[in-house]
Scaffold this active site. Structure first.
Site, PDB file in Angstrom:
ATOM      1  N   TRP A 188      -5.966  -3.509  15.723  1.00  0.00           N
ATOM      2  CA  TRP A 188      -5.060  -3.012  14.689  1.00  0.00           C
ATOM      3  C   TRP A 188      -3.610  -3.240  15.072  1.00  0.00           C
ATOM      4  O   TRP A 188      -3.215  -2.997  16.200  1.00  0.00           O
ATOM      5  CB  TRP A 188      -5.266  -1.514  14.468  1.00  0.00           C
ATOM      6  CG  TRP A 188      -6.641  -1.149  14.034  1.00  0.00           C
ATOM      7  CD1 TRP A 188      -7.639  -0.663  14.830  1.00  0.00           C
ATOM      8  CD2 TRP A 188      -7.180  -1.234  12.722  1.00  0.00           C
ATOM      9  NE1 TRP A 188      -8.757  -0.438  14.082  1.00  0.00           N
ATOM     10  CE2 TRP A 188      -8.512  -0.784  12.780  1.00  0.00           C
ATOM     11  CE3 TRP A 188      -6.664  -1.652  11.482  1.00  0.00           C
ATOM     12  CZ2 TRP A 188      -9.336  -0.731  11.665  1.00  0.00           C
ATOM     13  CZ3 TRP A 188      -7.487  -1.592  10.383  1.00  0.00           C
ATOM     14  CH2 TRP A 188      -8.808  -1.139  10.472  1.00  0.00           C
ATOM     15  N   GLU A 214      -0.344  15.896  -3.011  1.00  0.00           N
ATOM     16  CA  GLU A 214      -1.513  16.780  -2.884  1.00  0.00           C
ATOM     17  C   GLU A 214      -1.280  17.936  -1.920  1.00  0.00           C
ATOM     18  O   GLU A 214      -2.119  18.819  -1.795  1.00  0.00           O
ATOM     19  CB  GLU A 214      -2.731  15.975  -2.390  1.00  0.00           C
ATOM     20  CG  GLU A 214      -3.283  14.971  -3.390  1.00  0.00           C
ATOM     21  CD  GLU A 214      -2.668  13.580  -3.242  1.00  0.00           C
ATOM     22  OE1 GLU A 214      -1.524  13.479  -2.753  1.00  0.00           O
ATOM     23  OE2 GLU A 214      -3.336  12.602  -3.609  1.00  0.00           O
ATOM     24  N   LYS A 265      -5.332  -5.868  10.311  1.00  0.00           N
ATOM     25  CA  LYS A 265      -6.517  -6.016  11.164  1.00  0.00           C
ATOM     26  C   LYS A 265      -6.524  -7.418  11.725  1.00  0.00           C
ATOM     27  O   LYS A 265      -6.925  -8.366  11.064  1.00  0.00           O
ATOM     28  CB  LYS A 265      -7.806  -5.845  10.342  1.00  0.00           C
ATOM     29  CG  LYS A 265      -8.023  -4.467   9.831  1.00  0.00           C
ATOM     30  CD  LYS A 265      -9.176  -4.440   8.837  1.00  0.00           C
ATOM     31  CE  LYS A 265      -8.814  -3.518   7.692  1.00  0.00           C
ATOM     32  NZ  LYS A 265      -8.781  -4.137   6.381  1.00  0.00           N
ATOM     33  N   THR A 321       0.061  11.882  -8.814  1.00  0.00           N
ATOM     34  CA  THR A 321       0.320  11.094  -7.602  1.00  0.00           C
ATOM     35  C   THR A 321       1.032   9.813  -8.023  1.00  0.00           C
ATOM     36  O   THR A 321       0.951   9.393  -9.177  1.00  0.00           O
ATOM     37  CB  THR A 321      -0.993  10.722  -6.893  1.00  0.00           C
ATOM     38  OG1 THR A 321      -1.790   9.981  -7.816  1.00  0.00           O
ATOM     39  CG2 THR A 321      -1.753  11.951  -6.463  1.00  0.00           C
TER      40      THR A 321
HETATM   41  P1  AMP Z   1       3.455  10.969  -2.384  1.00  0.00           P
HETATM   42  O1  AMP Z   1       2.206  11.685  -2.734  1.00  0.00           O
HETATM   43  O2  AMP Z   1       3.917  10.013  -3.422  1.00  0.00           O
HETATM   44  O3  AMP Z   1       4.527  11.944  -1.991  1.00  0.00           O
HETATM   45  O4  AMP Z   1       3.162  10.065  -1.109  1.00  0.00           O
HETATM   46  C1  AMP Z   1       2.624  10.600   0.065  1.00  0.00           C
HETATM   47  C2  AMP Z   1       2.618   9.560   1.137  1.00  0.00           C
HETATM   48  O5  AMP Z   1       3.947   9.199   1.493  1.00  0.00           O
HETATM   49  C3  AMP Z   1       2.005  10.029   2.432  1.00  0.00           C
HETATM   50  O6  AMP Z   1       0.602   9.977   2.399  1.00  0.00           O
HETATM   51  C4  AMP Z   1       2.617   9.056   3.429  1.00  0.00           C
HETATM   52  O7  AMP Z   1       1.926   7.827   3.436  1.00  0.00           O
HETATM   53  C5  AMP Z   1       3.994   8.825   2.857  1.00  0.00           C
HETATM   54  N1  AMP Z   1       4.973   9.685   3.564  1.00  0.00           N
HETATM   55  C6  AMP Z   1       5.466  10.868   3.206  1.00  0.00           C
HETATM   56  N2  AMP Z   1       6.346  11.341   4.108  1.00  0.00           N
HETATM   57  C7  AMP Z   1       6.405  10.427   5.094  1.00  0.00           C
HETATM   58  C8  AMP Z   1       7.122  10.332   6.334  1.00  0.00           C
HETATM   59  N3  AMP Z   1       7.965  11.270   6.746  1.00  0.00           N
HETATM   60  N4  AMP Z   1       6.898   9.229   7.089  1.00  0.00           N
HETATM   61  C9  AMP Z   1       6.050   8.249   6.697  1.00  0.00           C
HETATM   62  N5  AMP Z   1       5.358   8.284   5.546  1.00  0.00           N
HETATM   63  C10 AMP Z   1       5.531   9.366   4.755  1.00  0.00           C
END
Ligand code: AMP
Length: 542
Positions: free
Chosen positions: A443, A328, A438, A182
């Site tokens: 929110w 994930e 917050k 991650t």
């Molecule tokens: P990663 O595991 O590094 O790919 O990050 C995943 C996170 O990226 C998700 O939990 C979201 O918070 C953010 N994310 C992925 N795609 C989008 C999207 N289309 N719009 C907004 N946030 C996104």
């Protein structure tokens, strides 16, 4: 007991063998560091992946051994994607933009045994403190540079190829095949392990017409790095359908990408919003310069695609396909596409739907849970944490780290994204749990403010962060970057936002910057901004 159907294993070995048989002549084009184009086919990819598998087994690879990669997007990286699992091993893509500490931690946490590395990335090896822990390092040569002593040539490993009658060891569909950490925006990076089955089912769902709509008719350029969630699984999906693949190598600048797309007739690409901002700017400046395919599809994900960007791309004849996912979730978790029932809606409403994160593909289930642990209704209003489950959603992290709070007792994965889902099932992210503001018990969505700000004619980029406030708990502060040649004026931005939001949502202050700090996967580093702005209200009480 009645006989039903055969228990045929879902493995990536089948994907590549089938592509070689049916689409053997279809090209896989790789841009080398010197910008020359190297042309392979699916037949080559199959033969070279078999050779790699055979070579690794001869070198002593044992089932489940990890083979790390430090590579750009190109054919050799694809050979590792298919060849390592074929040998029973697990490829582990290292993100070359991570800090030395994170890389060293990740390599030791994963227990990587071998490494395959681009020669142009050899200086990164120094990041491991000069003493790489790998048993053997194989170097993919793109330049005349000699392979340093003690390291091995990748082409030597592939050698004369696998004997024609060699068959890979039998694979179980639940075997691990790949690993990605991650991005570590919340805490230490954690290892996610993909299986044959998850990857195959993810490919099937990704290719569907209502997902990314990929087929043998496409020429696909994954700009998203192969070291970030398998380039969103696209190299597998494209191989499954036999699409032509065009890999940019290290050249991710907008003009280099546009040159490549024009030359290789690319009609689908994929990447984070920042990439498209640069592309849009160049195409708008000089519309006739590149002969692009009509209705070029851009899969956008990783962070939100603002409405303004989707509309601007429409005008340039490029179609944004907005998708959401996580490391994930392999990663595809939802796609925002219009349906026949939306055809009558005004253009502005359609745009709003396309800017949502979208609906889940078959086999991904979503639910929204409030902070009391109750499931909330799908009414497009109530917010809560998004939880998901499905055959390509991780069941845990490598080594069982920090698992306790990420999975619920009834087996759902807690995404950390704060969302609404509307009556049609379209999910919309309002924030990460850690980024919501917050204010006085209510929110405020930092994402909504950011998206609106990025729609302002003079704003190039915006990040809104929650800053501790003595009276309201937290208040939003906006960090903004001006478009070239433009000045940003706080009063004008406030007036602009005031037309769109309640008064108490408006940021208490603006910081104009040259750029917004980004993490290794191109996302804004809000944690860093929060740290920098933490004492904003110290001398401004009330
Ligand atoms: P990663 O595991 O590094 O790919 O990050 C995943 C996170 O990226 C998700 O939990 C979201 O918070 C953010 N994310 C992925 N795609 C989008 C999207 N289309 N719009 C907004 N946030 C996104």
């Amino acid at each position: 007991m009645h006989a039903t159907m055969m228990n045929y294993p879902l493995t990536t070995n089948h994907l590549i063998a089938r592509a070689a048989k049916l689409f053997g002549e279809v090209e896989i084009v790789s841009q080398a560091p010197d910008r020359s184009l190297i042309r392979h086919t699916y037949a080559d990819l199959h033969a070279r992946s078999r050779a790699l598998a055979h070579g690794l087994l001869t070198a002593g690879l044992q089932p489940g051994d990890r083979v790390a990669t430090l590579m750009w997007n190109h054919h050799a990286h694809m050979e590792v994607y298919f060849g390592v699992p074929m040998a029973g091993g697990v490829y582990h893509t290292l993100n070359l933009r991570l800090s030395p500490e994170d890389l060293a931690h990740i390599v030791s946490d994963a227990g990587d045994r071998y490494l395959v590395i681009d020669d142009v990335l050899l200086p990164l090896l120094a990041k491991f403190g000069g003493r790489p822990p790998f048993e053997r390092i194989f170097v993919v040569r793109w330049t005349d540079q000699l392979v340093p002593e003690g390291l091995h040539e990748y082409e030597g490993l592939i050698g004369a190829g696998a004997p024609a009658d060699w068959t890979p060891p039998p694979a179980n569909e639940n075997d691990p095949i790949g690993m990605c950490y991650t991005s570590g925006t919340t805490g230490r990076p954690k290892g996610v392990v993909y299986s044959h089955r998850a990857t195959v089912l993810h490919s099937l769902a990704s290719a569907l017409p209502d997902s990314l709509d990929l087929s043998v008719r496409d020429s696909l350029c994954p700009v998203v790095p192969m070291f970030h969630v398998n380039a969103w699984g696209l190299p597998f999906t494209a191989t499954m359908v036999g699409a032509k693949q065009v890999h940019p190598g290290p050249h991710l600048q907008p003009d280099a990408l546009l040159d490549l797309w024009a030359k290789e007739r690319v009609n689908v690409s994929a990447g984070v919003p920042t990439i498209w901002m640069g592309i849009m700017k160049l195409v708008a400046q000089d519309p006739g310069k590149w002969q692009l395919q009509p209705n070029l599809r851009m899969v956008v994900g990783g962070s939100a695609a603002p409405e303004s960007m989707i509309a601007a791309m429409d005008e340039l004849g490029m179609q944004v396909i907005h998708a959401w996912g996580m490391t994930e979730t392999t990663p595809l978790g939802s796609v925002a596409r219009l349906q026949p029932k939306h055809a009558q809606l005004p253009a502005a409403e359609q745009l709003k739907i396309r800017a949502k994160q979208g609906i889940a593909p078959p086999f991904v289930e979503m639910r929204v849970v409030d902070d009391q642990g109750r499931e909330v209704a799908w009414d497009g209003e109530k917010i809560g944490e998004l939880q998901v489950r499905g055959p390509w959603v991780a069941a845990g992290y490598h080594g069982g780290v920090e698992a306790a709070d990420k999975w619920t007792e009834d087996g759902w994965f807690r995404t950390g994204d704060v969302v609404t889902i509307d009556a049609d099932g379209y999910m919309q992210i309002t924030d990460r749990t850690k980024d919501l503001v917050k204010s006085g018990g209510e929110w405020i969505s930092s994402v909504a403010l950011e998206n609106a700000l990025m729609g302002h004619a003079d704003v190039a980029e915006a990040a809104v962060v929650a800053v501790p406030h003595p009276k309201w708990t937290e208040r939003p502060i906006a960090v903004v970057v001006a478009k070239p040649g433009k000045q940003l004026d706080e009063a004008a931005l406030t007036a602009y936002l005031a037309e769109r939001f309640e008064k108490w949502w408006l940021p208490d202050g603006y910081v104009v910057r040259e750029e917004i700090p980004r993490g290794a996967t191109g996302k804004f580093l809000k944690r860093q901004l929060r740290d920098e702005l933490v004492s904003w209200f110290d001398d401004k009480p009330g």
